[in-house]
Design a protein around this motif. Structure first.
Motif, mmCIF file in Angstrom:
data_model
loop_
_atom_site.group_PDB
_atom_site.id
_atom_site.type_symbol
_atom_site.label_atom_id
_atom_site.label_comp_id
_atom_site.label_asym_id
_atom_site.label_seq_id
_atom_site.Cartn_x
_atom_site.Cartn_y
_atom_site.Cartn_z
ATOM 1 N N THR A 86 17.791 9.840 -8.410
ATOM 2 C CA THR A 86 17.126 10.747 -7.483
ATOM 3 C C THR A 86 15.633 10.475 -7.444
ATOM 4 O O THR A 86 15.001 10.484 -6.378
ATOM 5 C CB THR A 86 17.398 12.210 -7.871
ATOM 6 O OG1 THR A 86 18.812 12.469 -7.793
ATOM 7 C CG2 THR A 86 16.673 13.173 -6.946
ATOM 8 N N HIS B 100 14.147 7.540 -8.093
ATOM 9 C CA HIS B 100 13.944 6.282 -7.361
ATOM 10 C C HIS B 100 14.070 6.507 -5.857
ATOM 11 O O HIS B 100 13.279 5.970 -5.071
ATOM 12 C CB HIS B 100 14.983 5.251 -7.809
ATOM 13 C CG HIS B 100 14.696 4.643 -9.141
ATOM 14 N ND1 HIS B 100 13.434 4.252 -9.529
ATOM 15 C CD2 HIS B 100 15.514 4.328 -10.177
ATOM 16 C CE1 HIS B 100 13.480 3.741 -10.751
ATOM 17 N NE2 HIS B 100 14.730 3.779 -11.161
ATOM 18 N N ALA B 101 15.077 7.290 -5.467
ATOM 19 C CA ALA B 101 15.296 7.545 -4.043
ATOM 20 C C ALA B 101 14.108 8.274 -3.441
ATOM 21 O O ALA B 101 13.684 7.982 -2.313
ATOM 22 C CB ALA B 101 16.577 8.354 -3.853
ATOM 23 N N ALA C 29 20.931 8.708 -3.311
ATOM 24 C CA ALA C 29 19.929 8.498 -2.269
ATOM 25 C C ALA C 29 20.381 9.113 -0.946
ATOM 26 O O ALA C 29 19.565 9.665 -0.194
ATOM 27 C CB ALA C 29 19.670 6.999 -2.088
ATOM 28 N N LEU D 214 10.965 8.151 -4.385
ATOM 29 C CA LEU D 214 9.861 7.205 -4.227
ATOM 30 C C LEU D 214 10.078 6.309 -3.017
ATOM 31 O O LEU D 214 9.143 6.027 -2.253
ATOM 32 C CB LEU D 214 9.712 6.366 -5.497
ATOM 33 C CG LEU D 214 9.273 7.127 -6.756
ATOM 34 C CD1 LEU D 214 9.289 6.217 -7.969
ATOM 35 C CD2 LEU D 214 7.882 7.721 -6.551
ATOM 36 N N ASN D 215 11.327 5.855 -2.824
ATOM 37 C CA ASN D 215 11.636 5.003 -1.672
ATOM 38 C C ASN D 215 11.477 5.751 -0.349
ATOM 39 O O ASN D 215 11.150 5.148 0.673
ATOM 40 C CB ASN D 215 13.062 4.461 -1.788
ATOM 41 C CG ASN D 215 13.222 3.456 -2.913
ATOM 42 O OD1 ASN D 215 12.235 2.822 -3.321
ATOM 43 N ND2 ASN D 215 14.430 3.304 -3.421
ATOM 44 N N LEU D 216 11.716 7.063 -0.384
ATOM 45 C CA LEU D 216 11.608 7.879 0.818
ATOM 46 C C LEU D 216 10.197 8.409 1.037
ATOM 47 O O LEU D 216 9.912 9.042 2.053
ATOM 48 C CB LEU D 216 12.581 9.059 0.738
ATOM 49 C CG LEU D 216 14.070 8.701 0.843
ATOM 50 C CD1 LEU D 216 14.938 9.880 0.405
ATOM 51 C CD2 LEU D 216 14.425 8.291 2.275
ATOM 52 N N GLY D 217 9.317 8.167 0.073
ATOM 53 C CA GLY D 217 7.929 8.581 0.210
ATOM 54 C C GLY D 217 7.693 10.061 0.016
ATOM 55 O O GLY D 217 6.757 10.637 0.601
ATOM 56 N N TRP E 60 23.263 0.499 -5.991
ATOM 57 C CA TRP E 60 22.519 0.915 -4.808
ATOM 58 C C TRP E 60 23.261 0.624 -3.504
ATOM 59 O O TRP E 60 22.819 1.039 -2.443
ATOM 60 C CB TRP E 60 21.160 0.225 -4.784
ATOM 61 C CG TRP E 60 20.317 0.662 -5.929
ATOM 62 C CD1 TRP E 60 20.105 -0.007 -7.099
ATOM 63 C CD2 TRP E 60 19.591 1.887 -6.049
ATOM 64 N NE1 TRP E 60 19.297 0.723 -7.930
ATOM 65 C CE2 TRP E 60 18.959 1.889 -7.309
ATOM 66 C CE3 TRP E 60 19.415 2.983 -5.203
ATOM 67 C CZ2 TRP E 60 18.172 2.936 -7.748
ATOM 68 C CZ3 TRP E 60 18.627 4.034 -5.636
ATOM 69 C CH2 TRP E 60 18.002 4.003 -6.891
ATOM 70 N N ARG F 157 18.292 11.703 1.196
ATOM 71 C CA ARG F 157 17.880 11.275 2.539
ATOM 72 C C ARG F 157 18.280 12.299 3.601
ATOM 73 O O ARG F 157 17.532 12.537 4.551
ATOM 74 C CB ARG F 157 18.491 9.912 2.861
ATOM 75 C CG ARG F 157 17.947 9.293 4.156
ATOM 76 C CD ARG F 157 18.617 7.961 4.470
ATOM 77 N NE ARG F 157 18.615 7.092 3.304
ATOM 78 C CZ ARG F 157 19.715 6.667 2.694
ATOM 79 N NH1 ARG F 157 20.910 7.035 3.132
ATOM 80 N NH2 ARG F 157 19.631 5.877 1.648
#
Length: 310
Positions: free
Chosen positions: A186, A188-189, A153, A191-194, A144, A157
Motif C-alpha cells: 500500500t 509503494h502504491a 494498488a 508513492l506511485n500514485l503521488g 506487481w 487507485r
C-alpha cells in the motif's frame, strides 16, 4: 554424519554451531520463533552443503513419494481468495491423479515432520509463502502484475480515481501474517500514485471499541476522506462503526473492502470491494509443485466491484 550415512539434523546443527532445535525451527520456517537472519542463513547454508534431506522426503526418494500434496494455511489467512486458490489447486492436482491435503492454523515443526514421515507427500506448499518470506517478487506475477502488490494498488487507485488523496488503511485486531506485506504494498502504491502513504489503524472486533477507533481516527486526522479495509470483514466493521458515530458513507468518508466475501452486497450502503479470482493461482501452484509446464495459464486481473460506499 549419522551411522546410516544419511545427514541428520544433528549433523546440520554441528556444522552451523547451533542446537538441533534451532535447526528444526529454521528448516521448518517456524513463524513463532525469533531467530536472527544471520543464524537462519548459516543453518540453511550448512544444510545445503551437507545435502540434508528431511527424513520423510528421503524415504519418498527411496520408495517413491505419495500422490499427496500438502497445503499449509496459516491462521488469519482464510478468505475468499484462499478458498478459490484451494479450489484451483485441488482441481489441477486431481487432473494429474494427485490428492490435496489442507492443514489450517498453526503448524509446529514437530507436526510438520509427522506429516512428512507419515505420508511422504509429493510436495508441501505454504499458502502465500512468497509474501511471508520477503520473496514476493519471485512469484509468477512478480507481485506487481497479478499478485498481492497489484491487488493492493488496485484498491488504492480506485479511491484516488474518486478524488481521495488522504487515505487510511484499516487492519484486523488479530495477527495476520500478511499485514506487513499489505502495509508495504500500500505504501509503494501510494508513492506511485503521488499521494501520502496511508496511516494504518486497528479495527477491534467489539462494536463499541471499533466505533471509538473510527471516531478517534477521523477526529485526529480530519483530512482522511477514505478508508481501505485489509479485507471485507474489516471494511464491514468500518462501515458499521462509521454509522455508529454519525459519519455518512460515502459523503463524509468512503470505505472500500478487499477480497469480496459476498456480504458487502447486503449492507447499507453496499460495500465497494476488490474481487480476486485465485483459481488460476492455485492451478499454477499445482503445476509447479508437480514439476509440470505452466503453459498458457495466466491469472485473470483483479477487478473492483463498484457499489455504493465509494
Amino acid at each position: 554424519m549419522g551411522s546410516s550415512g544419511r545427514v541428520t539434523l544433528n549433523d546440520v546443527a554441528a556444522a552451523s554451531g547451533v542446537s538441533r532445535a534451532t535447526v528444526s525451527f529454521v528448516l521448518n520456517d517456524d513463524p513463532h520463533q525469533t531467530i536472527s537472519a544471520a543464524t537462519r542463513d548459516r543453518v540453511k547454508q550448512a544444510a545445503r552443503e551437507l545435502g540434508y534431506v528431511p527424513h520423510g522426503v528421503a524415504r519418498a526418494l527411496r520408495e517413491g513419494s505419495s500422490r499427496v500434496v500438502v497445503l499449509n494455511i496459516d491462521a488469519g489467512m482464510e478468505g475468499k481468495y484462499s478458498r478459490s486458490y484451494v479450489q484451483g489447486l485441488d482441481s489441477e492436482l486431481a487432473a494429474h491423479d494427485h490428492v490435496l491435503l489442507v492443514r489450517h492454523g498453526h503448524h509446529t515443526p514437530q507436526s510438520t515432520q509427522q506429516v512428512l514421515d507419515a505420508i511422504a507427500p509429493r510436495a508441501v506448499i505454504r499458502f502465500g509463502e512468497t509474501y511471508l518470506t520477503g520473496h514476493e517478487l519471485d512469484d509468477l506475477g512478480g507481485g506487481w502484475r497479478d499478485g498481492l502488490a497489484a491487488h493492493s494498488a488496485l484498491q488504492l487507485r480506485h479511491l484516488v480515481e474518486h478524488g481521495h488523496t488522504r487515505i487510511a488503511l484499516a487492519l484486523p485486531d488479530t495477527e495476520s501474517p500478511l499485514a506487513a506485506a499489505r502495509l508495504k504494498f500500500t505504501g509503494h502504491a501510494a508513492l506511485n500514485l503521488g499521494i501520502p502513504v496511508p496511516d494504518s489503524f486497528v479495527t477491534p472486533l467489539d462494536r463499541v471499541a471499533c466505533a471509538e477507533a473510527i471516531d478517534a481516527l477521523l477526529t485526529t486526522a480530519p483530512e482522511v476522506t477514505a478508508i481501505a479495509g485489509f479485507n471485507d470483514d474489516v471494511a464491514l466493521r468500518v462501515l458499521r462503526a462509521a454509522g455508529d458515530v454519525g459519519r455518512r458513507v460515502p459523503d463524509e468518508v468512503a470505505v472500500i473492502g478487499f477480497d469480496d466475501n459476498g456480504y458487502g452486497a447486503y449492507t447499507t450502503p453496499e460495500l465497494t470491494t476488490v474481487n480476486v479470482d485465485a483459481e488460476t493461482h492455485g492451478r499454477l501452484s499445482a503445476r509447479l509443485a508437480l514439476g509440470l509446464d505452466t503453459g498458457s495459464l495466466r491469472p485473470p486481473p483483479a477487478r473492483v466491484v463498484a457499489r455504493q460506499s465509494v
